[in-house]
Design a protein around this motif. Structure first.
Motif, PDB file in Angstrom:
ATOM      1  N   PHE A 256      78.702  91.107   8.112  1.00 59.37           N
ATOM      2  CA  PHE A 256      77.397  91.029   8.737  1.00 59.37           C
ATOM      3  C   PHE A 256      76.907  92.301   9.327  1.00 59.37           C
ATOM      4  O   PHE A 256      76.147  92.536  10.048  1.00 59.37           O
ATOM      5  CB  PHE A 256      77.496  89.845  10.041  1.00 59.37           C
ATOM      6  CG  PHE A 256      78.117  88.592   9.659  1.00 59.37           C
ATOM      7  CD1 PHE A 256      77.747  87.885   8.954  1.00 59.37           C
ATOM      8  CD2 PHE A 256      79.435  88.194  10.225  1.00 59.37           C
ATOM      9  CE1 PHE A 256      78.426  86.636   8.310  1.00 59.37           C
ATOM     10  CE2 PHE A 256      79.896  87.298  10.005  1.00 59.37           C
ATOM     11  CZ  PHE A 256      79.654  86.404   9.149  1.00 59.37           C
ATOM     12  N   GLY A 508      83.055  86.875   1.957  1.00 60.73           N
ATOM     13  CA  GLY A 508      82.510  85.512   2.179  1.00 60.73           C
ATOM     14  C   GLY A 508      81.444  85.108   1.551  1.00 60.73           C
ATOM     15  O   GLY A 508      81.233  83.843   1.304  1.00 60.73           O
ATOM     16  N   MET A 673      74.676  76.174  -4.628  1.00 59.48           N
ATOM     17  CA  MET A 673      75.859  76.083  -3.582  1.00 59.48           C
ATOM     18  C   MET A 673      76.235  77.140  -2.629  1.00 59.48           C
ATOM     19  O   MET A 673      75.993  76.897  -1.288  1.00 59.48           O
ATOM     20  CB  MET A 673      77.183  75.211  -3.923  1.00 59.48           C
ATOM     21  CG  MET A 673      78.025  75.062  -3.094  1.00 59.48           C
ATOM     22  SD  MET A 673      79.940  74.787  -3.859  1.00 59.48           S
ATOM     23  CE  MET A 673      80.419  76.542  -4.234  1.00 59.48           C
ATOM     24  N   VAL A 674      76.446  78.211  -3.141  1.00 59.39           N
ATOM     25  CA  VAL A 674      76.664  79.466  -2.510  1.00 59.39           C
ATOM     26  C   VAL A 674      75.481  80.000  -1.839  1.00 59.39           C
ATOM     27  O   VAL A 674      75.426  80.353  -0.694  1.00 59.39           O
ATOM     28  CB  VAL A 674      77.439  80.643  -3.450  1.00 59.39           C
ATOM     29  CG1 VAL A 674      77.135  81.862  -2.692  1.00 59.39           C
ATOM     30  CG2 VAL A 674      78.627  80.169  -3.757  1.00 59.39           C
ATOM     31  N   GLY A 677      74.739  77.874   1.133  1.00 58.29           N
ATOM     32  CA  GLY A 677      75.884  78.536   2.323  1.00 58.29           C
ATOM     33  C   GLY A 677      75.191  79.650   2.847  1.00 58.29           C
ATOM     34  O   GLY A 677      75.469  79.607   4.217  1.00 58.29           O
ATOM     35  N   GLN A 678      74.868  80.687   2.244  1.00 55.61           N
ATOM     36  CA  GLN A 678      74.269  81.948   2.842  1.00 55.61           C
ATOM     37  C   GLN A 678      73.214  81.619   3.621  1.00 55.61           C
ATOM     38  O   GLN A 678      73.097  82.172   4.782  1.00 55.61           O
ATOM     39  CB  GLN A 678      73.934  82.750   1.864  1.00 55.61           C
ATOM     40  CG  GLN A 678      75.055  83.330   1.092  1.00 55.61           C
ATOM     41  CD  GLN A 678      76.053  84.235   1.846  1.00 55.61           C
ATOM     42  OE1 GLN A 678      75.480  85.201   2.684  1.00 55.61           O
ATOM     43  NE2 GLN A 678      77.265  83.945   1.957  1.00 55.61           N
ATOM     44  N   HIS A 680      72.776  78.614   5.468  1.00 57.46           N
ATOM     45  CA  HIS A 680      73.109  77.825   6.470  1.00 57.46           C
ATOM     46  C   HIS A 680      73.510  78.994   7.764  1.00 57.46           C
ATOM     47  O   HIS A 680      73.202  78.731   8.749  1.00 57.46           O
ATOM     48  CB  HIS A 680      74.188  76.919   6.315  1.00 57.46           C
ATOM     49  CG  HIS A 680      73.922  76.061   5.278  1.00 57.46           C
ATOM     50  ND1 HIS A 680      75.057  75.270   4.425  1.00 57.46           N
ATOM     51  CD2 HIS A 680      72.942  75.299   5.090  1.00 57.46           C
ATOM     52  CE1 HIS A 680      74.237  74.522   3.840  1.00 57.46           C
ATOM     53  NE2 HIS A 680      72.943  74.165   4.046  1.00 57.46           N
ATOM     54  N   GLY A 681      74.382  79.829   6.981  1.00 56.77           N
ATOM     55  CA  GLY A 681      75.090  80.817   7.928  1.00 56.77           C
ATOM     56  C   GLY A 681      74.053  81.752   8.661  1.00 56.77           C
ATOM     57  O   GLY A 681      74.097  82.097   9.725  1.00 56.77           O
ATOM     58  N   ALA A 684      72.141  79.620  11.400  1.00 55.90           N
ATOM     59  CA  ALA A 684      72.954  79.905  12.554  1.00 55.90           C
ATOM     60  C   ALA A 684      73.022  80.708  13.396  1.00 55.90           C
ATOM     61  O   ALA A 684      73.178  80.885  14.702  1.00 55.90           O
ATOM     62  CB  ALA A 684      74.598  79.487  12.163  1.00 55.90           C
ATOM     63  N   GLN A 685      73.200  82.111  12.675  1.00 52.23           N
ATOM     64  CA  GLN A 685      73.329  83.169  13.597  1.00 52.23           C
ATOM     65  C   GLN A 685      71.715  83.409  14.094  1.00 52.23           C
ATOM     66  O   GLN A 685      71.661  83.917  15.342  1.00 52.23           O
ATOM     67  CB  GLN A 685      73.367  84.468  12.587  1.00 52.23           C
ATOM     68  CG  GLN A 685      75.003  84.656  12.488  1.00 52.23           C
ATOM     69  CD  GLN A 685      75.339  85.469  11.687  1.00 52.23           C
ATOM     70  OE1 GLN A 685      74.691  86.244  10.880  1.00 52.23           O
ATOM     71  NE2 GLN A 685      76.668  85.781  11.507  1.00 52.23           N
TER      72      GLN A 685
ATOM     73  N   HIS B  95      82.096  73.355  -0.222  1.00 48.80           N
ATOM     74  CA  HIS B  95      81.858  74.694   0.209  1.00 48.80           C
ATOM     75  C   HIS B  95      81.769  74.803   1.729  1.00 48.80           C
ATOM     76  O   HIS B  95      80.979  75.431   2.238  1.00 48.80           O
ATOM     77  CB  HIS B  95      80.606  75.262  -0.270  1.00 48.80           C
ATOM     78  CG  HIS B  95      80.296  76.754  -0.213  1.00 48.80           C
ATOM     79  ND1 HIS B  95      81.168  77.629  -0.163  1.00 48.80           N
ATOM     80  CD2 HIS B  95      78.856  77.468  -0.002  1.00 48.80           C
ATOM     81  CE1 HIS B  95      80.771  78.668  -0.050  1.00 48.80           C
ATOM     82  NE2 HIS B  95      79.201  78.753  -0.079  1.00 48.80           N
ATOM     83  N   GLN B  98      83.455  80.417   3.699  1.00 41.72           N
ATOM     84  CA  GLN B  98      82.734  81.518   3.064  1.00 41.72           C
ATOM     85  C   GLN B  98      84.052  82.523   3.137  1.00 41.72           C
ATOM     86  O   GLN B  98      84.740  82.786   2.074  1.00 41.72           O
ATOM     87  CB  GLN B  98      81.531  81.898   3.695  1.00 41.72           C
ATOM     88  CG  GLN B  98      80.512  81.066   3.669  1.00 41.72           C
ATOM     89  CD  GLN B  98      79.005  81.157   3.973  1.00 41.72           C
ATOM     90  OE1 GLN B  98      78.985  82.262   4.359  1.00 41.72           O
ATOM     91  NE2 GLN B  98      78.336  80.078   4.080  1.00 41.72           N
ATOM     92  N   CYS B  99      84.258  83.443   4.329  1.00 41.73           N
ATOM     93  CA  CYS B  99      85.244  84.511   4.207  1.00 41.73           C
ATOM     94  C   CYS B  99      86.532  83.745   4.514  1.00 41.73           C
ATOM     95  O   CYS B  99      87.617  84.514   4.051  1.00 41.73           O
ATOM     96  CB  CYS B  99      84.862  85.181   5.564  1.00 41.73           C
ATOM     97  SG  CYS B  99      85.243  84.813   7.117  1.00 41.73           S
ATOM     98  N   CYS B 136      80.475  82.432   9.401  1.00 36.62           N
ATOM     99  CA  CYS B 136      79.932  82.137   8.355  1.00 36.62           C
ATOM    100  C   CYS B 136      79.096  81.090   7.873  1.00 36.62           C
ATOM    101  O   CYS B 136      77.961  81.233   7.296  1.00 36.62           O
ATOM    102  CB  CYS B 136      80.937  82.481   7.394  1.00 36.62           C
ATOM    103  SG  CYS B 136      81.823  84.065   7.417  1.00 36.62           S
ATOM    104  N   THR B 137      79.651  79.814   8.105  1.00 33.78           N
ATOM    105  CA  THR B 137      79.066  78.692   7.438  1.00 33.78           C
ATOM    106  C   THR B 137      77.911  78.143   8.086  1.00 33.78           C
ATOM    107  O   THR B 137      77.141  77.066   7.550  1.00 33.78           O
ATOM    108  CB  THR B 137      80.242  77.600   7.279  1.00 33.78           C
ATOM    109  OG1 THR B 137      80.416  77.123   8.324  1.00 33.78           O
ATOM    110  CG2 THR B 137      81.195  78.404   6.282  1.00 33.78           C
ATOM    111  N   GLY B 138      77.485  78.295   9.320  1.00 29.17           N
ATOM    112  CA  GLY B 138      76.765  77.470  10.196  1.00 29.17           C
ATOM    113  C   GLY B 138      77.219  76.108  10.263  1.00 29.17           C
ATOM    114  O   GLY B 138      76.284  75.092  10.617  1.00 29.17           O
ATOM    115  N   ASN B 141      78.200  72.772   5.785  1.00 32.97           N
ATOM    116  CA  ASN B 141      79.084  72.254   5.078  1.00 32.97           C
ATOM    117  C   ASN B 141      80.753  72.022   5.500  1.00 32.97           C
ATOM    118  O   ASN B 141      81.261  71.132   4.937  1.00 32.97           O
ATOM    119  CB  ASN B 141      79.225  73.464   4.068  1.00 32.97           C
ATOM    120  CG  ASN B 141      78.095  73.449   3.004  1.00 32.97           C
ATOM    121  OD1 ASN B 141      77.154  72.353   3.116  1.00 32.97           O
ATOM    122  ND2 ASN B 141      77.727  74.412   2.345  1.00 32.97           N
TER     123      ASN B 141
END
Ligand code: FES
Ligand code: FES
Lengths: 788, 155
Positions: A256, A508, A673-674, A677-678, A680-681, A684-685, B95, B98-99, B136-138, B141
């Protein structure tokens, strides 16, 4: 090939090793005969070191060596550098005070490095550190950027009078003033972009090693960009030739931004390894991560938006103070300038923009890029301002945005703050997001919440960011000390398996899968016959690493270019084998065909012929192994709209995120999918910043009050909803894959959407992040009192 | 130095350790089982979750000596060769990582949840994961993966 090619949600190749506990993170590595390092850190925010007495500590059991700033001086170890020169209003370079890896005579933040103890075991090193006697003369602290310029504020560096690192500007001041003169309405806002601590779950770690036989070093490090780390360590800090240094960044547990930089710890471990003649290992405790990882954000801003009577934006004025912390981290200076103010047009046609930024030193940890880096600060400011303007003008916030959007036919669009946006369709993402959240149904949902005694609010944010950093010549002209291209190398084996070597680094993001998808698609190789190699300067070509959502746009494009070279050579070989003219060979997904016939060779046959060249074109080199370097023509400009909906409990002040819709335009998507996921993360941040997270230093003592997971509120599973994700696709017109980058979007989009929703629910004009229960409760009490 | 003995992933192990050695250090440093991670120093993150006598435990919060005689299970013991446990497979399918740093703790924690609650709802999963942080994932998933993994384990 569609099932493993570009656009397919291929399950990740890297997952098996992570899921079975067989990843190799830096702390999982142990080198023969290694010793352990423990850093003695400053307990004071600001102090003179009058003396350091290590005599007792040196005699403690297991101690191998104790090194201090005096050894740094004696060995002429260089200063940790900042690699981006920002010129101030007068054209002078920013103030760049020295940043010794171990403090020489002054400490400037709690956690600053005073000494390193190297011992047989870590507990022995830690025990010995307690015996070091340091005589400090405590000096006053200054932690708040808004106070750093005050007369009488503690001076952090003699080289930087008034704590000013630079006073910088961008845009046309006169045109902006004129726009404000003609305005029908001006919306003004003061806002703070709260300071954050990145907290990748894997703490930073390093092992330094020296091999006297080859006079060469190895540094294992939790780095996002091993070659850049090597370059800095060699050329600026340790004075070692680059070919005598290997940097390995193995599996890295999230970054990050915080793992881009060259820190004191890996520098000291690498330097000390030679001095003590043994590998030296250090792993951060989480408390050290809080104290000494580069923090993010920390802006104080006043902004004004001028509009005509229809709500058309005429001008934007921004005045920001940005906290650099105690020393300049590797890219600190460019974050509140070129990664921030250049994005202030947002998605809008605002014709005149002027922004001033004062960067200041304080006695806090260094501040640098953290997920989004400057762009979240820009988006927060613009989108809070636009939302506030909509409320003041009583125009629906979606409608006000729509009126001011850059229209699809206006691309490429030159903004008044340097950037030229390449492509986009902002109305489409807005429409999709409004649909996804059921914007029209909001009043009914609000009424339903009210019945249950809850306050419900909705908030939008329409962001644009600059990713895929970047054209080297452009960033060079703006002060970057490095080029920002990327390398890609495709190596076929005689039996048709493939390795891809990339200069980007996955911590990640799933590069081992997405990069393989590119090659699987273009060259028709089954994905399980492809391996992606990254993170080792001895194995991969020089590369610039991963940050700023650049790996697909720049790194992926380099791999694409290398595949092009493979195809070009393959055509020559196929033409020879098929006894046809080269121009008659057509290629698709690894099949080389003579046009209009069924005569063909597969890429596997071509690879075999290239390595066993018994029947081979005269004059052509054997082998099927190509490298490409890609330097982009422009940044890429992902954009999107996020809409958040919150419910607030009047009694407790707790904000619950009840609904979230994100529609992003990342151009072409390699693995949905990936990418999801990015997103979502990132969300969240972003929600973390807006609702929960806040790095707080005590104003008097400069102590970090939020130095653990008990005090710094990380988003947890029960703080967040599931997200509704949509995508539109306007391909990037200037890279071969059409990709734009997705890594930071959520962190950029989410905070303003959330704060727009919170202020909507509360019926207040503004409140600062994070909207913690205590703060929300106070706002509720105040509004209740005002209503009495 | 005292000697501690326990069963880890079905194998009897014993080693001399300093009395202050944590279970996680014992697993990582003495047994080279580095799948169990350390993400914090305040028992908050859950990267270190293992099972001790069938219960999920933060192995950074327990001395190795306290696990004397216990049956310990770590992430390394879950898969059968190349065949992953249904919960591991669900993390890959959805999924949920992630890391990968929080992942071993997440999986071990999820298995304990399913033991208590074979059909957890999204809400149940989110509440249960209070002690596991993922940056990473929130979590989106991870929640999907755990509900799917639980369903697969019911079959
Ligand atoms: S390492 Fe055990 S809870 Fe964080
Ligand atoms: S996958 Fe990186 S911390 Fe969870």
């Amino acid at each position: 090939m569609a099932d493993t090619g570009i656009g397919a949600s291929v399950r990740r190749k890297e997952d098996f090793r992570f899921l079975t506990g067989r990843g190799t993170y830096t702390d999982d590595i142990n080198r023969p005969n290694q010793a352990h390092a423990y850093f003695l850190r400053s307990p004071h925010a600001h102090a003179k070191i009058k003396s350091i007495d290590v005599a007792a500590a040196k005699k403690a059991p297991g101690v191998v060596s104790i090194l201090t700033g005096a050894d740094i001086v004696a060995d002429k170890v260089g200063s940790l550098i900042c690699g981006w020169v920002v010129k101030d209003k007068q054209g002078n370079p920013h103030k760049a005070p020295a940043h010794p890896p171990l403090a020489k005579d002054t400490v400037r933040y709690v956690g600053d490095h005073v000494a390193v103890v190297i011992a047989e075991t870590l507990p022995q090193a830690r025990d010995a550190a307690e015996l070091i006697k340091v005589d400090y003369q405590v000096l006053p602290a200054v932690v708040d950027p808004a106070r750093a310029l005050d007369p009488g504020a503690a001076q952090v560096h003699a080289e930087a009078p008034k704590n000013l690192c630079y006073d910088w500007e961008i845009g046309d001041k006169a045109a902006t003033e004129a726009a404000f003169k003609s305005a029908h309405h001006v919306t003004k806002l003061d806002l703070i972009n709260n300071r954050l601590i990145p907290n990748a779950m894997e703490p930073r770690a390093a092992i330094g090693e020296y091999d006297p036989a080859y006079e060469s070093y190895t540094c294992y490090s939790t780095s996002q960009n091993p070659h850049v780390l090597r370059l800095i360590l060699c050329a600026f800090v340790l004075g070692v030739p680059e070919h005598k240094m290997r940097v390995v960044a193995p599996d890295v547990g999230g970054g990050f931004g915080s793992k881009i930089y060259c820190y004191a710890e890996e520098t000291v471990c690498t330097w000390a390894a030679r001095k003590v003649g043994r590998p030296v290992k250090w792993t951060a405790e989480r408390g050290e991560s809080f104290l000494s990882d580069a923090h993010g954000r920390d802006h104080v801003t006043h902004a004004e938006l001028a509009m005509d009577k229809d709500g058309k934006f005429l001008g934007l004025k921004v005045d920001t103070i940005a906290n650099m912390g105690s020393y300049l981290s590797t890219f600190a200076t460019c974050v509140p300038t070129y990664l921030y103010a250049t994005l202030l047009a947002g998605q809008y046609t605002t014709p005149a923009i002027y922004c001033e930024v004062k960067a200041v030193f304080t006695t806090t940890a260094p501040v640098d890029a953290y997920r989004g880096a400057g762009r979240p600060e820009a988006a927060y400011l613009i989108e809070r301002l636009v939302e506030t303007a909509a409320r003041e003008l009583k125009i629906d916030p979606a409608e006000l945005r729509r009126r001011n959007f850059i229209k699809p036919h206006q691309f490429p669009y030159q903004t008044p703050v340097a950037l030229q946006y390449d492509s986009g369709n902002y109305e489409r993402t807005l429409d999709e997001a409004l649909k996804l959240i059921d914007y029209k149904g909001f009043p009914a949902r609000k009424a339903e919440s009210a019945k249950r005694g809850k306050l419900r609010g909705i908030g939008l944010s329409a962001y644009v960011e600059a990713c895929g950093i970047a054209p080297s010549a452009v960033v060079g002209s703006l002060g970057a000390g490095v080029g920002l291209w990327e390398s890609g190398h495709i190596r076929f084996d005689p039996t048709g398996s493939v390795r891809i070597f990339t200069g980007s680094h996955s911590h990640g993001q799933g590069h081992e899968t997405t990069n393989a998808q590119i090659v699987s698609d273009l060259l028709g190789v089954p994905i399980d016959k492809i391996e992606v190699v990254h993170g080792d300067t001895d194995r991969v070509p020089f590369g610039m690493g991963t940050y700023g959502s650049r790996s697909a746009a720049v790194g992926g494009s380099a791999i694409f270019k290398a595949a092009d070279k493979i195809i070009a050579k393959g055509k020559k070989i196929a033409a020879h084998l098929l006894e046809a003219a080269e121009q008659d060979i057509e290629h698709a997904h690894g099949v080389f065909k003579v046009k209009g016939t069924d005569k063909q060779k597969t890429i596997g046959e071509i690879a075999f012929a290239a390595y066993v060249p018994h029947n081979y074109p005269a004059g052509l080199e054997p082998g099927l192994d190509e490298t490409a370097f890609y330097d982009p023509a422009n940044f890429t400009y992902p954009a999107g709209v996020h809409i958040g909906e919150v419910e607030i409990d009047r009694d407790t002040g707790v904000v619950t995120v009840v609904n979230w819709a994100a529609v992003d335009d990342f151009g072409t998507v390699i693995n949905p999918m990936v990418v999801e996921g990015q997103v979502h993360g990132g969300i969240a941040q972003g929600i973390g910043q807006a609702l929960l997270e806040n790095a707080v230093y005590d104003k008097e003592t400069g102590q970090l009050l939020t130095g653990s997971f008990m005090d710094y509120c990380m988003p947890r599973a029960d703080d967040l909803p599931s997200f509704k994700i949509g995508m539109t696709h306007t391909p990037c017109p200037h890279n071969p894959l059409g990709v734009k980058g997705c890594g930071e979007a959520g962190a950029i989009a989410a905070p303003p959407a959330l704060m727009n929703a919170v202020t909507d629910a509360l019926g207040v004009r503004h409140m600062e992040m994070p909207a913690s229960p205590a703060r929300v409760w106070q706002v509720l009490q105040k509004t209740a009192k005002a209503a009495e | 130095m005292p000697t501690v003995s326990m069963t880890v992933n079905g194998k009897a192990v014993s080693a001399e350790v300093e009395a202050r050695t944590l279970l996680v250090q014992f697993l990582r440093d003495k047994l080279s089982l580095t799948g169990t991670h350390v993400g914090c120093d305040t028992s908050q993150c859950g990267a270190c979750v293992v099972h001790v006598d069938g219960k999920s435990v933060k192995s950074c919060t327990m001395l190795a000596a306290q696990a004397e005689g216990a049956k310990v299970a770590t992430i390394e013991g879950l898969a059968n060769g190349t065949e992953m446990h249904p919960m591991q497979a669900a993390f890959k399918e959805h999924h949920g990582l992630q890391c990968g740093f929080c992942t071993p703790g997440m999986v071990m924690s999820a298995l304990d949840l399913v033991k208590h609650n074979p059909s957890p709802s999204e809400h149940d999963v989110r509440e249960w994961l209070e002690g596991n942080i993922c940056r990473c994932t929130g979590y989106h998933n991870i929640v999907k993966a755990i509900t799917a993994g639980a369903a697969a384990m019911r079959r």
